[in-house]
Design a protein around this motif. Structure first.
Motif, PDB file in Angstrom:
ATOM      1  N   PHE A  30      -4.060  -2.141   4.866  1.00 44.09           N
ATOM      2  CA  PHE A  30      -3.504  -3.047   3.866  1.00 44.09           C
ATOM      3  C   PHE A  30      -4.574  -3.825   3.113  1.00 44.09           C
ATOM      4  O   PHE A  30      -4.326  -4.911   2.598  1.00 44.09           O
ATOM      5  N   GLN A  31      -5.770  -3.249   3.006  1.00 45.93           N
ATOM      6  CA  GLN A  31      -6.846  -3.929   2.306  1.00 45.93           C
ATOM      7  C   GLN A  31      -7.487  -2.994   1.306  1.00 45.93           C
ATOM      8  O   GLN A  31      -7.712  -1.812   1.578  1.00 45.93           O
ATOM      9  N   GLY A  32      -7.763  -3.501   0.131  1.00 45.94           N
ATOM     10  CA  GLY A  32      -8.499  -2.762  -0.898  1.00 45.94           C
ATOM     11  C   GLY A  32      -7.741  -1.568  -1.446  1.00 45.94           C
ATOM     12  O   GLY A  32      -6.555  -1.643  -1.767  1.00 45.94           O
ATOM     13  N   ASP A  33      -8.457  -0.447  -1.552  1.00 47.52           N
ATOM     14  CA  ASP A  33      -7.870   0.763  -2.130  1.00 47.52           C
ATOM     15  C   ASP A  33      -6.818   1.394  -1.229  1.00 47.52           C
ATOM     16  O   ASP A  33      -6.012   2.197  -1.690  1.00 47.52           O
ATOM     17  N   SER A  34      -6.813   1.046   0.045  1.00 44.79           N
ATOM     18  CA  SER A  34      -5.813   1.601   0.953  1.00 44.79           C
ATOM     19  C   SER A  34      -4.412   1.154   0.561  1.00 44.79           C
ATOM     20  O   SER A  34      -3.459   1.917   0.693  1.00 44.79           O
ATOM     21  N   THR A  35      -4.285  -0.064   0.085  1.00 42.92           N
ATOM     22  CA  THR A  35      -2.981  -0.555  -0.351  1.00 42.92           C
ATOM     23  C   THR A  35      -2.472   0.254  -1.531  1.00 42.92           C
ATOM     24  O   THR A  35      -1.292   0.640  -1.570  1.00 42.92           O
TER      25      THR A  35
END
Length: 67
Positions: A30-35
């Motif tokens: 749930f952080q950065g490009d993963s979201t």
């Protein structure tokens, strides 16, 4: 929209799912490009479900018109 076009769209959505899975950092999903990748996965899954519902409704409509 004919059947082949729907199938092509389903395969494109599945390809987008596969691509976005490679972008997800499973340690911090749930952080950065993963979201953004998770949002893309969910959107592609919604597209697949909607296309399958559409194809099913076309089959039902065709059977109702035959009777």
């Amino acid at each position: 929209m004919n059947k082949t076009f729907s199938i092509v769209l389903i395969f494109l959505a599945l390809g987008l799912i596969a691509y976005n899975v490679t972008l997800v950092d499973f340690k911090n999903p749930f952080q950065g490009d993963s979201t953004i990748a998770l949002i893309g996965i969910i959107a592609s899954l919604c597209a697949v479900v909607l296309l399958l519902i559409f194809m099913t409704s076309k089959k039902i409509d065709k059977k109702l018109k035959e009777d």
